[in-house]
Design a protein around this motif. Structure first.
Motif, PDB file in Angstrom:
ATOM      1  N   VAL A   1      43.048 -29.729 -22.186  1.00 22.32           N
ATOM      2  CA  VAL A   1      42.535 -30.343 -23.410  1.00 22.32           C
ATOM      3  C   VAL A   1      43.659 -30.465 -24.441  1.00 22.32           C
ATOM      4  O   VAL A   1      43.793 -31.493 -25.103  1.00 22.32           O
ATOM      5  N   GLU A   2      44.487 -29.436 -24.537  1.00 22.18           N
ATOM      6  CA  GLU A   2      45.634 -29.486 -25.451  1.00 22.18           C
ATOM      7  C   GLU A   2      46.585 -30.619 -25.088  1.00 22.18           C
ATOM      8  O   GLU A   2      47.259 -31.172 -25.954  1.00 22.18           O
ATOM      9  N   ARG A   3      46.628 -30.986 -23.828  1.00 21.73           N
ATOM     10  CA  ARG A   3      47.497 -32.075 -23.356  1.00 21.73           C
ATOM     11  C   ARG A   3      46.802 -33.431 -23.435  1.00 21.73           C
ATOM     12  O   ARG A   3      47.333 -34.428 -22.979  1.00 21.73           O
ATOM     13  N   GLY A   4      45.604 -33.454 -24.013  1.00 22.20           N
ATOM     14  CA  GLY A   4      44.902 -34.717 -24.230  1.00 22.20           C
ATOM     15  C   GLY A   4      43.917 -35.134 -23.166  1.00 22.20           C
ATOM     16  O   GLY A   4      43.401 -36.246 -23.207  1.00 22.20           O
ATOM     17  N   VAL A   5      43.629 -34.277 -22.212  1.00 17.74           N
ATOM     18  CA  VAL A   5      42.676 -34.616 -21.155  1.00 17.74           C
ATOM     19  C   VAL A   5      41.265 -34.382 -21.682  1.00 17.74           C
ATOM     20  O   VAL A   5      40.972 -33.341 -22.255  1.00 17.74           O
ATOM     21  N   ARG A   6      40.406 -35.376 -21.477  1.00 18.20           N
ATOM     22  CA  ARG A   6      39.000 -35.259 -21.881  1.00 18.20           C
ATOM     23  C   ARG A   6      38.144 -34.973 -20.662  1.00 18.20           C
ATOM     24  O   ARG A   6      38.198 -35.703 -19.667  1.00 18.20           O
TER      25      ARG A   6
ATOM     26  N   LYS B   1      36.185 -41.704 -14.977  1.00 19.40           N
ATOM     27  CA  LYS B   1      36.149 -43.081 -15.470  1.00 19.40           C
ATOM     28  C   LYS B   1      37.349 -43.316 -16.356  1.00 19.40           C
ATOM     29  O   LYS B   1      37.878 -42.395 -16.968  1.00 19.40           O
ATOM     30  N   GLY B   2      37.764 -44.571 -16.405  1.00 18.10           N
ATOM     31  CA  GLY B   2      38.880 -44.948 -17.250  1.00 18.10           C
ATOM     32  C   GLY B   2      38.552 -46.110 -18.159  1.00 18.10           C
ATOM     33  O   GLY B   2      39.263 -46.373 -19.122  1.00 18.10           O
ATOM     34  N   GLU B   3      37.491 -46.811 -17.835  1.00 16.82           N
ATOM     35  CA  GLU B   3      37.060 -47.952 -18.643  1.00 16.82           C
ATOM     36  C   GLU B   3      35.961 -47.458 -19.574  1.00 16.82           C
ATOM     37  O   GLU B   3      34.805 -47.333 -19.190  1.00 16.82           O
ATOM     38  N   LEU B   4      36.367 -47.145 -20.809  1.00 16.54           N
ATOM     39  CA  LEU B   4      35.476 -46.501 -21.762  1.00 16.54           C
ATOM     40  C   LEU B   4      34.722 -47.506 -22.617  1.00 16.54           C
ATOM     41  O   LEU B   4      35.222 -48.591 -22.914  1.00 16.54           O
ATOM     42  N   THR B   5      33.526 -47.114 -23.043  1.00 14.98           N
ATOM     43  CA  THR B   5      32.787 -47.904 -24.021  1.00 14.98           C
ATOM     44  C   THR B   5      33.498 -47.720 -25.368  1.00 14.98           C
ATOM     45  O   THR B   5      34.266 -46.760 -25.546  1.00 14.98           O
ATOM     46  N   PRO B   6      33.252 -48.597 -26.328  1.00 16.20           N
ATOM     47  CA  PRO B   6      33.857 -48.403 -27.654  1.00 16.20           C
ATOM     48  C   PRO B   6      33.506 -47.039 -28.258  1.00 16.20           C
ATOM     49  O   PRO B   6      34.353 -46.399 -28.893  1.00 16.20           O
ATOM     50  N   GLU B   7      32.285 -46.585 -28.012  1.00 18.48           N
ATOM     51  CA  GLU B   7      31.870 -45.272 -28.531  1.00 18.48           C
ATOM     52  C   GLU B   7      32.660 -44.141 -27.870  1.00 18.48           C
ATOM     53  O   GLU B   7      33.093 -43.204 -28.544  1.00 18.48           O
ATOM     54  N   GLU B   8      32.840 -44.230 -26.554  1.00 14.28           N
ATOM     55  CA  GLU B   8      33.601 -43.207 -25.843  1.00 14.28           C
ATOM     56  C   GLU B   8      35.062 -43.229 -26.266  1.00 14.28           C
ATOM     57  O   GLU B   8      35.684 -42.178 -26.437  1.00 14.28           O
TER      58      GLU B   8
ATOM     59  N   GLU C   1      30.507 -32.762 -13.325  1.00 12.15           N
ATOM     60  CA  GLU C   1      31.499 -32.638 -14.391  1.00 12.15           C
ATOM     61  C   GLU C   1      32.135 -34.009 -14.561  1.00 12.15           C
ATOM     62  O   GLU C   1      32.024 -34.864 -13.692  1.00 12.15           O
ATOM     63  N   THR C   2      32.780 -34.223 -15.706  1.00 12.26           N
ATOM     64  CA  THR C   2      33.358 -35.533 -15.984  1.00 12.26           C
ATOM     65  C   THR C   2      34.829 -35.408 -16.342  1.00 12.26           C
ATOM     66  O   THR C   2      35.282 -34.376 -16.844  1.00 12.26           O
ATOM     67  N   LEU C   3      35.546 -36.490 -16.096  1.00 10.23           N
ATOM     68  CA  LEU C   3      36.966 -36.569 -16.409  1.00 10.23           C
ATOM     69  C   LEU C   3      37.274 -37.992 -16.854  1.00 10.23           C
ATOM     70  O   LEU C   3      36.891 -38.941 -16.184  1.00 10.23           O
ATOM     71  N   VAL C   4      37.957 -38.110 -17.984  1.00 13.56           N
ATOM     72  CA  VAL C   4      38.409 -39.415 -18.462  1.00 13.56           C
ATOM     73  C   VAL C   4      39.829 -39.608 -17.937  1.00 13.56           C
ATOM     74  O   VAL C   4      40.703 -38.774 -18.184  1.00 13.56           O
TER      75      VAL C   4
END
Length: 184
Positions: free
Chosen positions: A24-29, A42-49, A79-82
């Protein structure tokens, strides 16, 4: 006094908590249960995400969670990963690989091409070693077995939700990765 087994369990939880915090500190969501058998990427995010909303908090997440439940997964078994950073660039291959290794799923489901490409880049060496070239390319709908995990590229899950025929295709693809049972 805690049993030795409970002490080991707590040490494992603390180790995972520390590793996730480092990512998370390295920017992983990430989100969901870090001890789950299924990782949704997923890599294609909605504007809200993209603005910081929880990944998979829209219709795609609801549909995926319902699909996993219908397949027999427990409600907490995901679990999820962006697969992109805050600027929208794909995670570096070593960071993507570290995130997947930290979460250690049995099944990795890539919900779009951006996430699939991040996985291809992160596991290029292992994918290139597969006997079936088609499987190595991670085409939509094919399950690949890599590093003890099942990889499935759904091929545009969120975009498919508006088309009944495409939703059926997504469901058929998801049915290829039912829960794994423990050997007895």
């Amino acid at each position: 006094m805690a049993s030795e087994r409970e002490q080991r369990r707590q040490a494992y939880v603390e180790k995972t908590r520390s590793e996730v915090a480092s990512l998370v500190e390295r920017g992983v969501r990430m989100g969901g249960n870090a001890f789950s058998p299924v990782l949704l990427a997923k890599g294609e995010l909605t504007p809200e995400e993209a603005a910081g909303a929880e990944p998979f908090s829209g219709p795609d997440g609801a549909a995926l969670k319902a699909s996993l439940k219908a397949l027999g997964y427990a409600p907490e078994d995901w679990e999820t990963l962006v697969a992109v950073d805050a600027a929208g660039a794909p995670l570096a291959p070593d960071l993507m690989r570290l995130a997947v290794a930290t979460l250690d799923p049995a099944t990795l489901i890539c919900c779009d091409e951006t996430a699939t490409q991040a996985v291809r880049d992160a596991y290029a060496e292992e994918l290139s070693g597969l006997e079936d070239l088609n499987e190595a390319l991670l085409p939509a709908g094919m399950v690949a077995h890599v590093c003890g995990m099942r990889f499935l590229n759904l091929g545009g899950f969120a975009a498919a939700l508006g088309d009944p025929r495409q939703k059926q295709i997504m469901w058929a693809r998801l049915k290829q990765v039912p829960p794994l049972v423990e050997p007895y």
